[in-house]
Write a protein that holds these residues in place. Structure first.
Motif, PDB file in Angstrom:
ATOM      1  N   LEU A 160       0.840  -1.204   0.000  1.00  0.00           N
ATOM      2  CA  LEU A 160       0.000   0.000   0.000  1.00  0.00           C
ATOM      3  C   LEU A 160       0.874   1.253   0.000  1.00  0.00           C
ATOM      4  O   LEU A 160       0.586   2.234  -0.694  1.00  0.00           O
ATOM      5  CB  LEU A 160      -0.915  -0.005   1.219  1.00  0.00           C
ATOM      6  N   GLY A 161       1.940   1.227   0.794  1.00  0.00           N
ATOM      7  CA  GLY A 161       2.858   2.356   0.834  1.00  0.00           C
ATOM      8  C   GLY A 161       3.568   2.575  -0.485  1.00  0.00           C
ATOM      9  O   GLY A 161       3.761   3.719  -0.919  1.00  0.00           O
ATOM     10  N   PHE A 162       3.944   1.477  -1.158  1.00  0.00           N
ATOM     11  CA  PHE A 162       4.591   1.603  -2.465  1.00  0.00           C
ATOM     12  C   PHE A 162       3.671   2.310  -3.462  1.00  0.00           C
ATOM     13  O   PHE A 162       4.121   3.148  -4.254  1.00  0.00           O
ATOM     14  CB  PHE A 162       4.952   0.219  -3.010  1.00  0.00           C
TER      15      PHE A 162
ATOM     16  N   ARG B 279      -4.827  10.824 -11.291  1.00  0.00           N
ATOM     17  CA  ARG B 279      -6.177  10.518 -11.771  1.00  0.00           C
ATOM     18  C   ARG B 279      -6.171   9.904 -13.174  1.00  0.00           C
ATOM     19  O   ARG B 279      -7.234   9.597 -13.708  1.00  0.00           O
ATOM     20  CB  ARG B 279      -7.037  11.785 -11.758  1.00  0.00           C
ATOM     21  N   ARG B 280      -4.995   9.736 -13.757  1.00  0.00           N
ATOM     22  CA  ARG B 280      -4.926   9.158 -15.097  1.00  0.00           C
ATOM     23  C   ARG B 280      -5.305   7.677 -15.060  1.00  0.00           C
ATOM     24  O   ARG B 280      -4.903   6.946 -14.146  1.00  0.00           O
ATOM     25  CB  ARG B 280      -3.505   9.292 -15.660  1.00  0.00           C
ATOM     26  N   PRO B 281      -6.057   7.184 -16.049  1.00  0.00           N
ATOM     27  CA  PRO B 281      -6.467   5.770 -16.045  1.00  0.00           C
ATOM     28  C   PRO B 281      -5.283   4.808 -16.098  1.00  0.00           C
ATOM     29  O   PRO B 281      -5.372   3.690 -15.600  1.00  0.00           O
ATOM     30  CB  PRO B 281      -7.344   5.655 -17.301  1.00  0.00           C
ATOM     31  N   GLU B 282      -4.154   5.255 -16.662  1.00  0.00           N
ATOM     32  CA  GLU B 282      -2.974   4.388 -16.745  1.00  0.00           C
ATOM     33  C   GLU B 282      -2.395   4.068 -15.375  1.00  0.00           C
ATOM     34  O   GLU B 282      -1.636   3.090 -15.217  1.00  0.00           O
ATOM     35  CB  GLU B 282      -1.883   5.045 -17.600  1.00  0.00           C
ATOM     36  N   MET B 283      -2.734   4.873 -14.367  1.00  0.00           N
ATOM     37  CA  MET B 283      -2.153   4.678 -13.044  1.00  0.00           C
ATOM     38  C   MET B 283      -2.598   3.368 -12.401  1.00  0.00           C
ATOM     39  O   MET B 283      -1.890   2.805 -11.577  1.00  0.00           O
ATOM     40  CB  MET B 283      -2.510   5.846 -12.130  1.00  0.00           C
TER      41      MET B 283
ATOM     42  N   ARG C 108       2.030  -2.707 -10.032  1.00  0.00           N
ATOM     43  CA  ARG C 108       3.428  -3.142  -9.970  1.00  0.00           C
ATOM     44  C   ARG C 108       4.320  -2.081  -9.329  1.00  0.00           C
ATOM     45  O   ARG C 108       5.506  -1.994  -9.628  1.00  0.00           O
ATOM     46  CB  ARG C 108       3.924  -3.486 -11.374  1.00  0.00           C
ATOM     47  N   ALA C 109       3.736  -1.320  -8.421  1.00  0.00           N
ATOM     48  CA  ALA C 109       4.459  -0.203  -7.810  1.00  0.00           C
ATOM     49  C   ALA C 109       5.726  -0.665  -7.097  1.00  0.00           C
ATOM     50  O   ALA C 109       6.758   0.010  -7.134  1.00  0.00           O
ATOM     51  CB  ALA C 109       3.548   0.546  -6.845  1.00  0.00           C
ATOM     52  N   GLY C 110       5.675  -1.825  -6.433  1.00  0.00           N
ATOM     53  CA  GLY C 110       6.838  -2.304  -5.698  1.00  0.00           C
ATOM     54  C   GLY C 110       8.030  -2.564  -6.591  1.00  0.00           C
ATOM     55  O   GLY C 110       9.182  -2.341  -6.193  1.00  0.00           O
ATOM     56  N   SER C 111       7.776  -3.029  -7.812  1.00  0.00           N
ATOM     57  CA  SER C 111       8.874  -3.345  -8.733  1.00  0.00           C
ATOM     58  C   SER C 111       9.553  -2.095  -9.267  1.00  0.00           C
ATOM     59  O   SER C 111      10.640  -2.182  -9.855  1.00  0.00           O
ATOM     60  CB  SER C 111       8.349  -4.181  -9.906  1.00  0.00           C
ATOM     61  N   LEU C 112       8.949  -0.943  -9.085  1.00  0.00           N
ATOM     62  CA  LEU C 112       9.504   0.305  -9.588  1.00  0.00           C
ATOM     63  C   LEU C 112      10.396   1.006  -8.571  1.00  0.00           C
ATOM     64  O   LEU C 112      11.064   1.983  -8.894  1.00  0.00           O
ATOM     65  CB  LEU C 112       8.364   1.241 -10.008  1.00  0.00           C
TER      66      LEU C 112
END
Length: 266
Positions: free
Chosen positions: A46-48, A67-71, A77-81
């Motif tokens: 959640l923090g990532f 707010r972009r739909p791509e988000m 996969r936020a953790g992998s970034l």
């Protein structure tokens, strides 16, 4: 652009712009923080996600990115970034409460990112990094609640909480604010581009004036905050309603960053 070439460009920019915003270093710009409960995997993910939203906005100045739909896909996969991360126990040095395990303790999660990775993401979101030296803002703020209007002073203890809150609101967009003496100026009437206001801005060592008015509304159950910022020959104004003063100041800085980064009006 090849990643090696991107890194070379970023190194050149770091030499050309050694101070970026309030953080002072390029790597600080590509860092974000979130408050999480404990150090478990679920809350870390959640923090990532929260940090990803924040770093994209921090680097670009564009408040609309979250707010972009791509988000949705990027958050999955936020953790992998994340290049690296660390924790700080917000209750460090305080004893654990009865029946409270360390998993309950709030922590600051700090995420650090590779600039090339974030810049690539911004490109996919049709945005770009805002790497120019960020202007410092001289804040001229009028406040009214249950009495006559008053100016927020740079040194009056009564105004300390508002000044501190404004500084905290500036940090997520990596900008600096100061409160110059303004008791002799009717800054709201004069506007952010007036010669008198500009002289006060220059005397404070700042670059631009951010003029605000904060009025309490019982009907709105909060503050009505209106902000004015002049850039060149244009003056921008935006308003938030029914908020506490922390959110009013965050809205001020989000709006200023949106304008100054070239991403349009708030």
């Amino acid at each position: 652009m090849h990643r090696l070439a991107v890194r070379i460009v970023l190194i050149i920019l770091q030499v050309a712009f050694p101070v970026v915003g309030s953080a002072g270093k390029l790597e600080d710009l590509y860092t974000a923080k979130a408050i999480v409960t404990g150090q478990g995997e679920k809350n870390r993910q959640l923090g990532f996600r929260e940090c990803l939203d924040r770093v994209l906005v921090r680097v670009s100045g564009d408040q609309r990115l979250a707010r972009r739909p791509e988000m949705k896909s990027l958050r999955s996969r936020a953790g992998s970034l994340v290049q690296s991360f660390s924790y700080r126990d917000r209750l460090g040095g305080k004893p654990i409460h009865d029946e409270q395990g360390t998993y309950d303790r709030p922590h600051d999660l700090t995420c650090r990112y590779d600039p090339a990775v974030i810049d690539d993401l911004l490109a996919t979101l049709r945005s770009r990094p805002w790497l120019e030296k960020r202007p410092s803002l001289a804040v001229f703020l009028d406040v009214q609640r249950d009495g006559p209007l008053f100016h927020v002073s740079p040194d009056d203890p009564r105004d300390a909480a508002m000044r501190e809150s404004f500084v905290l609101g500036a940090e997520p967009v990596s900008m600096r604010v100061v409160f110059p003496p303004s008791a002799h100026l009717n800054t709201w009437a004069l506007g952010p581009a007036s010669p008198d206001v500009n002289r006060a801005v220059q005397a404070s060592g700042s670059d631009l004036a951010l003029v605000g008015r904060l009025v309490w509304s019982d009907k709105e159950l909060g503050w009505i905050a209106t902000w004015r910022l002049a850039t060149g020959k244009s003056e921008h104004a935006w308003t938030v309603r029914g908020v506490n003063f922390d959110e009013a100041f965050r809205a001020a800085m989000r709006g200023a960053a949106q304008i100054l980064s070239g991403n349009g009006d708030p």
